[in-house]
Each structure stands twice: as structure tokens, then as C-alpha cells.
Write an enzyme that holds these catalytic residues in place. Structure first.
Site, mmCIF file in Angstrom:
data_model
loop_
_atom_site.group_PDB
_atom_site.id
_atom_site.type_symbol
_atom_site.label_atom_id
_atom_site.label_comp_id
_atom_site.label_asym_id
_atom_site.label_seq_id
_atom_site.Cartn_x
_atom_site.Cartn_y
_atom_site.Cartn_z
ATOM 1 N N SER A 124 0.826 -1.200 0.000
ATOM 2 C CA SER A 124 0.000 0.000 0.000
ATOM 3 C C SER A 124 0.864 1.256 0.000
ATOM 4 O O SER A 124 1.959 1.273 0.587
ATOM 5 C CB SER A 124 -0.866 -0.017 1.261
ATOM 6 O OG SER A 124 -1.452 1.239 1.482
ATOM 7 N N TYR A 149 -2.059 -1.158 10.752
ATOM 8 C CA TYR A 149 -2.283 -1.753 9.423
ATOM 9 C C TYR A 149 -1.125 -1.394 8.485
ATOM 10 O O TYR A 149 -0.526 -2.258 7.841
ATOM 11 C CB TYR A 149 -3.627 -1.262 8.839
ATOM 12 C CG TYR A 149 -3.677 -1.369 7.342
ATOM 13 C CD1 TYR A 149 -3.887 -2.603 6.729
ATOM 14 C CD2 TYR A 149 -3.477 -0.254 6.527
ATOM 15 C CE1 TYR A 149 -3.891 -2.714 5.349
ATOM 16 C CE2 TYR A 149 -3.482 -0.354 5.158
ATOM 17 C CZ TYR A 149 -3.688 -1.583 4.568
ATOM 18 O OH TYR A 149 -3.671 -1.694 3.204
ATOM 19 N N LYS A 153 2.088 -3.712 6.588
ATOM 20 C CA LYS A 153 2.476 -3.711 5.163
ATOM 21 C C LYS A 153 3.968 -3.421 5.045
ATOM 22 O O LYS A 153 4.687 -4.075 4.287
ATOM 23 C CB LYS A 153 1.663 -2.677 4.385
ATOM 24 C CG LYS A 153 0.194 -3.015 4.230
ATOM 25 C CD LYS A 153 -0.009 -4.206 3.308
ATOM 26 C CE LYS A 153 -1.468 -4.592 3.141
ATOM 27 N NZ LYS A 153 -1.673 -5.902 2.522
HETATM 28 C C1 WQD Z 1 -10.002 9.256 1.116
HETATM 29 C C2 WQD Z 1 -10.282 10.724 1.437
HETATM 30 C C3 WQD Z 1 -10.778 11.130 3.758
HETATM 31 C C4 WQD Z 1 -14.530 9.013 4.068
HETATM 32 C C5 WQD Z 1 -7.134 4.366 3.087
HETATM 33 C C6 WQD Z 1 -5.944 3.707 3.744
HETATM 34 C C7 WQD Z 1 -4.981 3.226 2.714
HETATM 35 C C8 WQD Z 1 -5.661 2.300 1.740
HETATM 36 C C9 WQD Z 1 -6.872 2.946 1.140
HETATM 37 C C10 WQD Z 1 -6.322 0.010 2.209
HETATM 38 C C11 WQD Z 1 -9.629 11.191 2.748
HETATM 39 C C12 WQD Z 1 -11.968 11.449 2.883
HETATM 40 C C13 WQD Z 1 -13.361 9.550 3.595
HETATM 41 C C14 WQD Z 1 -15.617 9.881 4.357
HETATM 42 C C15 WQD Z 1 -14.271 11.733 3.643
HETATM 43 N N1 WQD Z 1 -6.032 1.142 2.480
HETATM 44 N N2 WQD Z 1 -13.232 10.893 3.392
HETATM 45 N N3 WQD Z 1 -15.437 11.216 4.125
HETATM 46 O O1 WQD Z 1 -7.598 7.255 3.983
HETATM 47 O O2 WQD Z 1 -6.796 7.844 1.633
HETATM 48 O O3 WQD Z 1 -6.679 5.518 2.411
HETATM 49 O O4 WQD Z 1 -7.719 3.451 2.165
HETATM 50 O O5 WQD Z 1 -6.724 -0.967 2.483
HETATM 51 O O6 WQD Z 1 -3.951 2.568 3.345
HETATM 52 O O7 WQD Z 1 -5.320 4.653 4.592
HETATM 53 O O8 WQD Z 1 -8.875 6.453 1.918
HETATM 54 O O9 WQD Z 1 -11.227 6.418 1.176
HETATM 55 O O10 WQD Z 1 -10.734 6.474 3.645
HETATM 56 O O11 WQD Z 1 -10.283 8.513 2.288
HETATM 57 O O12 WQD Z 1 -14.165 12.958 3.465
HETATM 58 O O13 WQD Z 1 -16.681 9.465 4.807
HETATM 59 O O14 WQD Z 1 -11.696 10.873 1.638
HETATM 60 O O15 WQD Z 1 -10.677 12.037 4.820
HETATM 61 O O16 WQD Z 1 -9.223 12.507 2.578
HETATM 62 P P1 WQD Z 1 -7.447 6.890 2.572
HETATM 63 P P2 WQD Z 1 -10.353 6.891 2.278
#
Ligand code: WQD
Length: 336
Positions: A124, A149, A153
Site C-alpha cells: 500500500s 495496518y 504492510k
Molecule cells: C479518502 C479521502 C478522507 C470518508 C485508506 C488507507 C490506505 C488504503 C486505502 C487500504 C480522505 C476522505 C473519507 C468519508 C471523507 N487502504 N473521506 N469522508 O484514507 O486515503 O486511504 O484506504 O486498504 O492505506 O489509509 O482512503 O477512502 O478512507 O479517504 O471525506 O466518509 O476521503 O478524509 O481525505 P485513505 P479513504
């Protein structure tokens, strides 16, 4: 090739099995179904006309794992299995370290025992932590990882590199995913998070379908074009194809590739693209920043393009269309 896919009924695993079967390979899945459904196998068959073998057990059961290796003669292993919820990992760190690291060790030991040289590991972009953007494979990793997590990785990458360095016959590939989203265009397989989704795309699509009321956008004061956080969203079918490209690439030792689009998209841009592309209104509210979030990151994706002849083809519009197709056909995921 005859390929073992651990975690092959999961979100990225199932899309990769489809690409393997469509490419004339055979696939055997090992999965404990802790975060997936057995139904996925039928869906894969509906798409490809072929059924992967499914063994249901936990990868930490090394005896069962060895039995499968004894019966089949695998050419390669793609290793997806593991726990992956960032928030949960901070609540249950031991479960994350035990499950993710133990199962990877068992797998590597059994591969060694049976002389299987080729491994592709699902890593990741989270390993880049606080490295400067865009993240390149030469960026420093392991600094500023904010959760267990991500640490697992990072640690498994290190284990793989050490094992790879000890035997010149091995061919290991570490793939660092950016933000996987979207679904197969058939609408038959997609992401099926249990309970309330933590990630943006499944939450957003559940708001669009009426299952959730309003999307909270975490943070609107970041230094990005519209103040909301930016990520590199990659369509899961492009991502799956990246594994096939990695499988076909002959090299010695351990190689690492970013699998991302190289483009940065803000939360607000994604929400607007979704509404425009699907005609579905998404009600949202601006909320506080989410702890542990970075303002922006995206891939330098040139290495994979140069060495694997792979790059993303699908657009944010495709991502929105395919996510909505999956969500509207399967409002309750595989249990609908
Ligand atoms: C994306 C953006 C949130 C939800 C995570 C893990 C990474 C990988 C993928 C895998 C951020 C914003 C989110 C919501 C929002 N993991 N958001 N409202 O955090 O970039 O990555 O998932 O298994 O290791 O860290 O992904 O989709 O959670 O967030 O505004 O209800 O969307 O704050 O800026 P992230 P995400």
C-alpha cells in the site's frame, strides 16, 4: 500459469482472479471469508465462464496450506489475504500484527518448502507515510506511518526483501496500491464493506443509494485546489491488470512498483464527478479533518509504465459509473 491467490474472494483479489482467468491462467483461491462472500466464486464464473478453485481456511493454518501446495503445482502466488481496516487496526493492533505477519510468514515458508519462486504482494502507498509527493519507489518508506495496518504492510515488505535477497532464484514483486475504487463493469463484483464504510467511495455510493443520509467531507481547509484532501484513485480493474503485468515481468530479486494513476483528485471533485456521471445527488456536509489523514498524495507511476508496460486506462468518470452500477444492482453487497 497456475496461480494461487490468497484473499481471492476479497475486493481486489476477486477482480484479479477475473483478469487471470480471462487471460487463460488458472486460479486457486485460499480465503477464510472473514471479510468476503463465497458467492464471489459464482460471480467470477458468470463473468469469465470459468470457476476458480476455492479453499476456505485461514492462511495461518500452515498444515492446510502445505496440503494445498502438495496437491497443486503452482507457478506463482499473489498474496492479498490480510486485515485491512485502518481504524480497526488502531483498536486491535495485536490482531493485525498476528494475522498479517503470521500468514505471510507461513506462506513464504511453504513456498520455500515447495520451491515456488514467484510472489506478488499486495502492499500500500501507506508505507510512504510522510514522504514528499508524488511518492516514487525510491522515496523513503516507513517514516510517519500512522497505524498498525500500515506498519504490517511495511514489515511484510521488509520480510519479503530479506527472503528475496537470500536466494537468487526467487522473483518477488511488491505492488504499492494507491486508492482502489470502482467495480467490474458487469456490476457482478465490487467492494462490499461490512457495516458502516470507512472509505470514501463506498460511503459516497451508499449516500447516493439512500442507504446513508449524508457524506461528511473530512477537512475543507487543506492546501489543495478546493480545500478538501486529495488522493490518487485507481480503478480496481486497472489495478487487477497491474498484477497480470507484474506476473508476466521476468526479473531476479525483489522489485517494487507503485500502482496508481499519477493523478490527484480531491474529495469534492470526486463527489461532483459522481453526481454528474450518475445523475444521483450526493448530499454532503463539510466536517472536521479526520485524525491521521494526509492532505494529499499521489503516485509517480512511471516505473510501472516503463518496466511493466502498464498504466491506468480508466477515468474518474468510469470509476463513478462502475461504482454506481455495482451499488445500484447490489444495494446490500453480496447479501442482496
Ligand atoms: C479518502 C479521502 C478522507 C470518508 C485508506 C488507507 C490506505 C488504503 C486505502 C487500504 C480522505 C476522505 C473519507 C468519508 C471523507 N487502504 N473521506 N469522508 O484514507 O486515503 O486511504 O484506504 O486498504 O492505506 O489509509 O482512503 O477512502 O478512507 O479517504 O471525506 O466518509 O476521503 O478524509 O481525505 P485513505 P479513504
Amino acid at each position: 500459469m497456475n496461480v494461487l491467490v490468497t484473499g481471492g474472494t476479497g475486493y481486489i483479489g476477486s477482480h484479479t482472479v477475473v483478469e487471470l482467468l480471462a487471460g487463460g491462467h488458472t486460479a486457486t483461491i485460499i480465503d477464510n471469508l472473514s471479510n468476503s462472500s463465497e458467492l464471489v466464486v459464482d460471480r467470477i464464473e458468470q463473468i469469465t465462464g470459468k470457476q476458480p478453485n476455492l479453499h476456505i481456511f485461514d492462511l495461518q493454518d500452515k498444515n492446510k496450506l502445505a496440503e494445498v501446495f502438495k496437491k497443486e503445482s503452482f507457478d506463482a502466488v499473489i498474496h492479498f489475504a490480510g486485515l485491512k481496516a485502518v481504524g480497526e487496526s488502531t483498536q486491535k493492533p495485536l490482531a493485525y500484527y498476528r494475522t498479517n505477519i503470521d500468514s505471510s510468514l507461513s506462506l513464504l515458508e511453504v513456498m520455500e518448502e515447495y520451491g515456488i519462486p514467484t510472489l506478488i504482494f499486495s502492499s500500500s502507498a501507506t508505507v510512504y507515510g510522510s514522504a514528499p509527493i508524488p511518492y516514487s519507489e525510491t522515496s523513503v518508506v516507513g517514516q510517519g506511518i500512522t497505524n498498525p495496518y500500515g506498519q504490517t504492510k511495511y514489515m511484510i515488505e521488509q520480510i519479503i526483501r530479506d527472503v528475496g535477497a537470500a536466494n537468487a532464484a526467487l522473483q518477488f514483486t511488491i505492488l504499492r496500491y494507491f486508492n482502489p475504487v470502482g467495480a467490474h463493469p458487469s456490476g457482478l463484483i465490487g467492494e462490499d464493506p461490512k457495516g458502516i464504510p470507512n472509505n470514501l467511495m463506498p460511503y459516497l455510493s451508499q449516500v447516493a443509494s439512500g442507504k446513508r443520509k449524508v457524506l461528511s467531507i473530512y477537512g475543507s481547509d487543506y492546501k489543495t485546489i478546493d480545500g478538501t484532501a486529495a488522493r490518487d484513485y485507481i480503478h480496481v480493474v486497472d489495478l487487477a491488470k497491474g498484477h497480470i503485468a507484474a506476473l508476466m515481468n521476468k526479473h531476479t530479486g525483489t522489485e517494487t512498483y507503485n500502482l496508481g494513476s499519477g493523478k490527484s483528485t480531491t474529495v469534492l471533485e470526486l463527489v461532483n464527478a459522481f453526481s454528474e456521471g450518475t445523475g444521483q445527488a450526493v448530499s454532503y456536509e463539510l466536517a472536521e479533518r479526520r485524525a491521521g489523514d494526509l492532505p494529499e498524495y499521489y503516485a509517480d507511476a512511471k516505473k510501472a509504465e516503463k518496466e511493466l508496460d502498464w498504466k491506468t486506462n480508466k477515468t474518474i468518470a468510469d470509476i463513478c459509473k462502475d461504482t454506481w452500477n455495482w451499488q445500484s444492482r447490489n444495494p446490500n453487497g453480496y447479501s442482496s
